[in-house]
Design a protein around this motif. Structure first.
Motif, short mmCIF file in Angstrom:
data_model
loop_
_atom_site.label_atom_id
_atom_site.label_comp_id
_atom_site.label_asym_id
_atom_site.label_seq_id
_atom_site.Cartn_x
_atom_site.Cartn_y
_atom_site.Cartn_z
N TYR A 119 0.82 -1.21 0.00
CA TYR A 119 0.00 0.00 0.00
C TYR A 119 0.85 1.26 0.00
O TYR A 119 0.41 2.31 -0.49
CB TYR A 119 -0.98 -0.01 1.17
CG TYR A 119 -2.18 -0.89 0.90
CD1 TYR A 119 -3.12 -0.53 -0.06
CD2 TYR A 119 -2.35 -2.10 1.57
CE1 TYR A 119 -4.21 -1.34 -0.33
CE2 TYR A 119 -3.44 -2.92 1.30
CZ TYR A 119 -4.36 -2.53 0.34
OH TYR A 119 -5.43 -3.35 0.06
N ALA A 120 2.05 1.18 0.53
CA ALA A 120 2.96 2.33 0.42
C ALA A 120 3.30 2.59 -1.05
O ALA A 120 3.33 3.74 -1.50
CB ALA A 120 4.23 2.08 1.22
N PHE A 121 3.54 1.52 -1.81
CA PHE A 121 3.81 1.66 -3.24
C PHE A 121 2.60 2.22 -3.97
O PHE A 121 2.71 3.13 -4.80
CB PHE A 121 4.21 0.31 -3.84
CG PHE A 121 4.26 0.32 -5.34
CD1 PHE A 121 5.32 0.90 -6.01
CD2 PHE A 121 3.23 -0.25 -6.07
CE1 PHE A 121 5.37 0.93 -7.40
CE2 PHE A 121 3.26 -0.23 -7.46
CZ PHE A 121 4.33 0.36 -8.13
N VAL A 122 1.42 1.69 -3.66
CA VAL A 122 0.21 2.15 -4.33
C VAL A 122 -0.05 3.62 -3.98
O VAL A 122 -0.40 4.43 -4.85
CB VAL A 122 -1.01 1.29 -3.92
CG1 VAL A 122 -2.30 1.86 -4.53
CG2 VAL A 122 -0.82 -0.15 -4.38
N ALA A 123 0.14 3.99 -2.72
CA ALA A 123 -0.05 5.38 -2.31
C ALA A 123 0.91 6.30 -3.05
O ALA A 123 0.52 7.38 -3.52
CB ALA A 123 0.14 5.52 -0.80
#
Length: 279
Positions: A119-123
């Motif tokens: 989710y850090a990558f997606v964010a």
């Protein structure tokens, strides 16, 4: 002694913060943001099934669709902020444990750490898109999948790595689908706060959405395994190509309609989780 006490108090304070209202707000914002993405991807896939879609049914297409709406830039920044909240919530679970009796076990913490990274990558990709630099959020998921697969296959034992990763995604998809059918999500819900109508909504969206999501994961993984077996990176498929492949089955576009509708249901289910999940 004083240093130990301060360290202990510091850890206790961090744990209270992780389990407090800030973490709860981050979790609910993150679940809402995830719901928006799945809802938009599902709608785009439905448009493709009915021959009216001109965008890819993946995260990049969803962001482009959102950007075209009134106040699109504001919506994109809000979506990115929500996904940052999701990453921070998963980070707190990895560091301090999740809710439940076995929340502090490695079995719970390790998946939370993996979700935090994801989710850090997606964010980051969403915020990069919102800032105007595009980034991975605007790129084709299909091309990205082929590029990553090709790069991994170039390293020693890369073919095996792709195959194992694909098999793991297939297993994850099966687990997601089975858990949805078993309604395992109920363990995380505030069932006492749900009216009979709300509980039916949660079950319909949780089962239908979870099964569709599980099928999608499993098929993505199967394409990766096939790419490894055939030693052809171009056989790997991203979200958009995988969804379009359902229309190439004997059932035609109706299978794509079913899966796409399931993704819409999962988006709604994420909204329900944002409202009634125990955090």
């Amino acid at each position: 002694m004083n240093a130990r006490v301060l360290a202990r108090n510091g850890r206790s304070g961090a744990r209270r913060a992780a389990n407090g209202t800030a973490a709860e707000g981050a979790a609910r914002a993150g679940l809402t943001a995830r719901g928006v993405i799945y809802l938009l991807v599902g709608i785009l896939a439905l448009q493709i099934a009915f021959g009216t879609g001109n965008r890819q049914a993946d995260r990049g297409g969803a962001l482009a669709e959102l950007a075209d709406k009134p106040f699109g830039a504001v919506l994109l920044w809000a979506l990115g902020a929500g996904l940052v909240g999701m990453a921070l919530w998963r980070l707190s679970e990895a560091l301090f444990g999740a809710t439940g009796k076995d929340g502090r076990t490695a079995k719970k913490r390790l998946p939370a750490a993996a979700r935090c990274v994801f989710y850090a990558f997606v964010a980051y990709s969403v915020l990069a898109f919102a800032a105007g630099s595009g980034g991975s959020g605007s790129g084709s998921s299909d091309q990205q999948s082929r590029d990553v697969t090709a790069r991994v296959m170039e390293v020693p034992a890369g073919r095996w790595l792709v195959g194992v990763a694909g098999a793991a995604i297939v297993v994850a998809g099966v687990v997601i689908g089975v858990q949805a059918l078993r309604r395992s999500y109920r363990k995380k819900m505030k069932l006492g706060a749900l009216s009979p109508r709300a509980r039916r909504l949660v079950d319909v969206t949780g089962v239908g959405g979870g099964v569709a999501r599980g099928i999608l994961f499993a098929v993505v993984g199967a394409f990766a395994v096939r790419a490894a077996v055939d030693y052809e990176p171009e056989r790997a498929k991203g979200l958009d190509d995988t969804l379009r492949s359902f229309a190439d089955t004997p059932l035609g576009p109706w299978l794509l309609v079913c899966v796409a509708a399931g993704l819409v249901l999962f988006g709604v289910f994420s909204f329900a989780l944002a409202r009634w999940r125990r955090v």
